[in-house]
Design an enzyme around this catalytic site. Structure first.
Site, PDB file in Angstrom:
ATOM      1  N   LYS A 118      -1.913  10.954   9.532  1.00  0.00           N
ATOM      2  CA  LYS A 118      -0.936  11.863   8.913  1.00  0.00           C
ATOM      3  C   LYS A 118       0.196  12.236   9.863  1.00  0.00           C
ATOM      4  O   LYS A 118       1.341  12.412   9.445  1.00  0.00           O
ATOM      5  CB  LYS A 118      -1.643  13.138   8.419  1.00  0.00           C
ATOM      6  CG  LYS A 118      -2.496  12.904   7.190  1.00  0.00           C
ATOM      7  CD  LYS A 118      -2.988  14.224   6.596  1.00  0.00           C
ATOM      8  CE  LYS A 118      -3.727  13.983   5.299  1.00  0.00           C
ATOM      9  NZ  LYS A 118      -4.176  15.238   4.669  1.00  0.00           N
ATOM     10  N   LYS A 211      -3.494   2.638  -3.347  1.00  0.00           N
ATOM     11  CA  LYS A 211      -4.106   3.727  -4.099  1.00  0.00           C
ATOM     12  C   LYS A 211      -3.089   4.399  -5.013  1.00  0.00           C
ATOM     13  O   LYS A 211      -1.908   4.507  -4.665  1.00  0.00           O
ATOM     14  CB  LYS A 211      -4.674   4.784  -3.137  1.00  0.00           C
ATOM     15  CG  LYS A 211      -6.028   4.448  -2.559  1.00  0.00           C
ATOM     16  CD  LYS A 211      -6.574   5.574  -1.710  1.00  0.00           C
ATOM     17  CE  LYS A 211      -7.023   6.744  -2.559  1.00  0.00           C
ATOM     18  NZ  LYS A 211      -7.701   7.800  -1.773  1.00  0.00           N
ATOM     19  N   LYS A 214       0.603  10.417  -5.930  1.00  0.00           N
ATOM     20  CA  LYS A 214       1.716  11.214  -6.445  1.00  0.00           C
ATOM     21  C   LYS A 214       2.995  10.935  -5.678  1.00  0.00           C
ATOM     22  O   LYS A 214       4.097  11.212  -6.164  1.00  0.00           O
ATOM     23  CB  LYS A 214       1.382  12.699  -6.374  1.00  0.00           C
ATOM     24  CG  LYS A 214       1.561  13.324  -4.999  1.00  0.00           C
ATOM     25  CD  LYS A 214       1.344  14.808  -5.002  1.00  0.00           C
ATOM     26  CE  LYS A 214       1.738  15.435  -3.672  1.00  0.00           C
ATOM     27  NZ  LYS A 214       3.172  15.507  -3.461  1.00  0.00           N
TER      28      LYS A 214
END
Length: 350
Positions: A118, A211, A214
């Protein structure tokens, strides 16, 4: 404090909940409540570990907290029988995280792969919160002395850390733990991963190797839980496929990611195996299968979308569910915090 078997799980309020969130987590949450004592938390403290540009700012955060709560309820989670609340309303999460920060070791956190992913190359600009995220997750679980946690592949390492922290706390304060009534020397339990069957990994409708997310720029890559029936049908019809008919055996899906994804979605929604689905549709064209898949998606998801819209149109009602859940969660948290402070040796008001 009596040991109670308890399941804890949390979902970040990041907005745009989609079919992947539903099949990967929420469906299992609904099943778990049938036979377990469950706490479901909207983990808004975790959401703000990312830059504001990611979680959207105050207005967006409040909207997303309510949307996740609405998705829980619309999908079948019962907030009367189980606890549904948002993390920031129970101060014990942050307070216990600090106590556990003093137990966790820097080396343990340095091994957390999700932080590296991240934070990317610019780790110096990542927030301390993002680095410390796994300790807060451990506090979320241990605050309720949860015995079981449903986890996906990306959270297994964090659960292992929670177990390590629990064990080290018990060891560091072993004599005091026993003095305060825990004869086995175990104040915090070792939370176990809860295996609910094969994980449903839902991929993008535009690229079967990625995957469903959003953050994808194309809304056609995902089915949102708020999509209406026409939108769902249109997205299924436009989903990427290949020119070959569906195979009759599961082995035939191995080199066909888009076909594998659509068959997997059908199987998950229908509660069947992929092989069962291929027995019915194998050898046929995608057009017929897509029509059947669209009908199934609409039957399963359209009622959820309708109920979510009804709930989010009444934010006061959603807030009342969260407030009541936070009150119940807070009572459990307070019991844990009092005992933890006594074990450590803090002087506190009786």
């Amino acid at each position: 404090m009596a040991r109670v078997e308890r399941v804890f799980s949390g979902v970040q309020p990041t907005g745009n909940l989609h079919l992947g969130n539903y099949l990967g987590a929420i469906v299992n949450f609904v099943k778990l409540q049938e036979n377990h004592n469950c706490i479901y938390c909207v983990v808004d403290l975790h959401a703000i570990t990312q830059p504001v540009s990611v979680w959207g700012g105050p207005t967006e955060l409040a909207r997303n907290i309510r949307e996740v709560t609405a998705a829980f309820i619309a999908s079948g989670i019962d907030p009367k029988k189980h606890i549904v609340f948002n993390q920031s309303q129970v101060s014990g999460h942050a307070e216990l995280a600090w106590l556990l920060n003093c137990v966790a070791r820097i080396g343990w956190l340095n091994r957390m792969t999700q932080f590296k992913e991240k934070a990317g190359k610019d780790r110096e600009n990542a927030s301390v919160g993002l680095y410390d995220y796994p300790v807060l997750m451990a506090a979320d679980i241990l605050l309720y002395r949860a015995t079981h946690v449903p986890v996906g592949e990306d959270q297994k390492q964090h659960l292992e850390l929670a177990r390590d922290i629990a064990q080290k706390f018990n060891n560091d304060f072993g004599d005091s733990v026993r003095t305060h009534g825990f004869a086995d020397g175990e104040f915090f339990p070792q939370p176990e991963p809860l295996i609910t069957g094969p994980a449903t990994r839902v991929m993008s409708l535009r690229d079967g190797t990625k995957k469903m997310s959003k953050s994808d720029s194309s809304d056609n890559s995902r089915i949102n839980l708020t999509d209406d029936a026409d939108t769902i049908a249109q997205k299924i019809r436009k989903a990427k496929t290949d020119p070959e008919p569906l195979p009759s055996e599961e082995k035939g899906l191995e080199t066909r990611p888009e076909a594998d994804n659509l068959v997997g979605i059908y199987a998950a929604l229908a509660g069947r195996t992929k092989q069962d689905v291929l027995r019915e549709f194998g050898g046929g064209q995608f057009s017929s299968f897509k029509n059947a898949l669209a009908e199934l998606c609409i039957a399963k998801l359209a009622p959820i979308a309708t109920e979510m819209k009804r709930l989010t149109a009444d934010p006061g009602h959603v807030d009342s569910i969260l407030i009541e859940g936070a009150s119940r969660a807070g009572a459990l948290a307070e019991e844990t915090m009092k005992a933890a402070k006594d074990i450590i040796g803090f002087v506190r008001k009786p």
